[in-house]
Design a protein around this motif. Sequence first.
Motif, PDB file in Angstrom:
ATOM      1  N   CYS A  26       3.942   1.958  -5.180  1.00  0.00           N
ATOM      2  CA  CYS A  26       4.136   0.648  -5.956  1.00  0.00           C
ATOM      3  C   CYS A  26       5.541   0.879  -6.483  1.00  0.00           C
ATOM      4  N   ILE A  27       6.162  -0.228  -6.422  1.00  0.00           N
ATOM      5  CA  ILE A  27       7.587  -0.479  -6.845  1.00  0.00           C
ATOM      6  C   ILE A  27       8.164  -0.906  -7.746  1.00  0.00           C
ATOM      7  N   CYS A  28       6.949  -1.042  -8.868  1.00  0.00           N
ATOM      8  CA  CYS A  28       7.340  -1.616  -9.910  1.00  0.00           C
ATOM      9  C   CYS A  28       8.542  -1.249 -10.864  1.00  0.00           C
ATOM     10  N   CYS A  32       7.392  -5.182  -1.769  1.00  0.00           N
ATOM     11  CA  CYS A  32       6.332  -4.260  -2.006  1.00  0.00           C
ATOM     12  C   CYS A  32       5.259  -4.578  -0.858  1.00  0.00           C
ATOM     13  N   CYS A  36      -2.556  -4.867  -3.677  1.00  0.00           N
ATOM     14  CA  CYS A  36      -2.596  -5.092  -4.963  1.00  0.00           C
ATOM     15  C   CYS A  36      -2.678  -6.630  -5.557  1.00  0.00           C
ATOM     16  N   CYS A  93       4.804  -9.081 -10.811  1.00  0.00           N
ATOM     17  CA  CYS A  93       3.983  -9.171  -9.563  1.00  0.00           C
ATOM     18  C   CYS A  93       3.128 -10.144  -9.861  1.00  0.00           C
TER      19      CYS A  93
END
Lengths: 364, 72
Positions: free
Chosen positions: A313-315, A328, A335, A352
């Motif tokens: 996850c690159i939040c 991502c 996701c 996202c």
Amino acid sequence: MKFVNEYRDSELGKKLIDRIHHHSTKPIRLMEFCSGHTVAIFKHGIRQLLPQTIEMLSGPGCPICVTANIDLDKAIALAHLPNVIITTFGDMLRVPGSHSSLQLAKAEGNDIRIVYSAQDAVYMAKDNPDKSVIFIGIGFETTAPTIAASILQAEEEGINNYHILCLHKLCPPIMKALLDLGEVRLNGIVCPGHVSAIIGSYPYQFIPDDYGIACVVSGFEPLDILLCIDMLVNQIETEQYKVEIAYRRGVKPEGNKQAKLLMDTVFEVGEANWRGIGVVPLSGLRLRKRYERFDAEKNFDINPGPSSEAKGCICGSILRGVSTPLDCKLFRHNCTPEHPLGPCMVSAEGSCATYYHYGASYGE
Amino acid sequence: MCLAIPALVKSIDGHQAEVEIDGVTRQASIQLTPEVKVGDYVLLHTGYAINVIDQAEAEGTHMLLRELSEVC
Ligand code: SF4
């Protein structure tokens, strides 16, 4: 709806867009700090109507998204305590922490209830004197005064079983932290409208003064946003950087004095832990000593254990404006809003989720 | 999450007000906006009026929008 429909006039909107096309000559990058702006920009298709010279970037202004896992874990740990009712805004329920979520904790039989307002939580405490009612206090300066008001109300009414988990965060300090990181070059910032309804526009003065960046406070209707972008373009083209307000019906330069007073009565400034950014000094609020008895962290024994992040996850880098959801690998495949892996997919305003819902509309 | 919507204040009782949004009536706290009067519009955020909408400024912004759209 009054004060809404007038700012959705498509004829005026077209003319403003023409004007922006006409005036914008330099390639520029603008960041909309607030996720509410990101949603509005996508929903009204503003990105694809702007000239090629203007790149819009989403910022870290989603309170749910920036809540660090370690803090989410605390909320989940509180939910497992006996004789406790957890109250929270709905969006928090599905956000995954390191090992669980409030929703899972609820499914396990813990008492977790969605409230519309902090005041509802105070009334719930009044109605359940044999339980401790804990409100998960997330949000920026828009929400923090409402929590302050709820604590003052509880104090006034002698309600002693109301507590908050204080995770409130402040916008200007994180803007400064982002600018100091220097990862993204920005020419202008669309400042958050409802945070500014409380704090006013003065706290942003460091943005033009210290960083030479344009700065305009915006409302959330399409014409508000277009007016804001027009003002930003004008500042950049003329190289006259200042703080302006494109949302004067809702924001005064000095903000809401009463709200600031209540916030200052109950809270003091302290460090806060931001997802993707880490602990930033003076970027959050904590309860003053006098109000410690309302502080869930001080009154309950919680040990959430070590925290961890969802793999892949690159939040965090999305929140810093360094990446977009399209970067991502998990986006849309593993996701989705139905099976979210990170908060940016859970929150209705997360980048996202916004890309997921409106992505197709700008030819991605 | 910082969503706030315009609501018309119909009546006031201490710290509480009855407000109307799109024909629907609901309760709002006015602890943060003690200056509010019946007939004002407020920005309602999670059950609290966080500011009184300035009608003169709204009119001013509208004039500005019309002016700007005339001069390209
Ligand atoms: S798409 Fe999912 S996994 Fe990827 S950054 Fe967004 S929330 Fe995290």
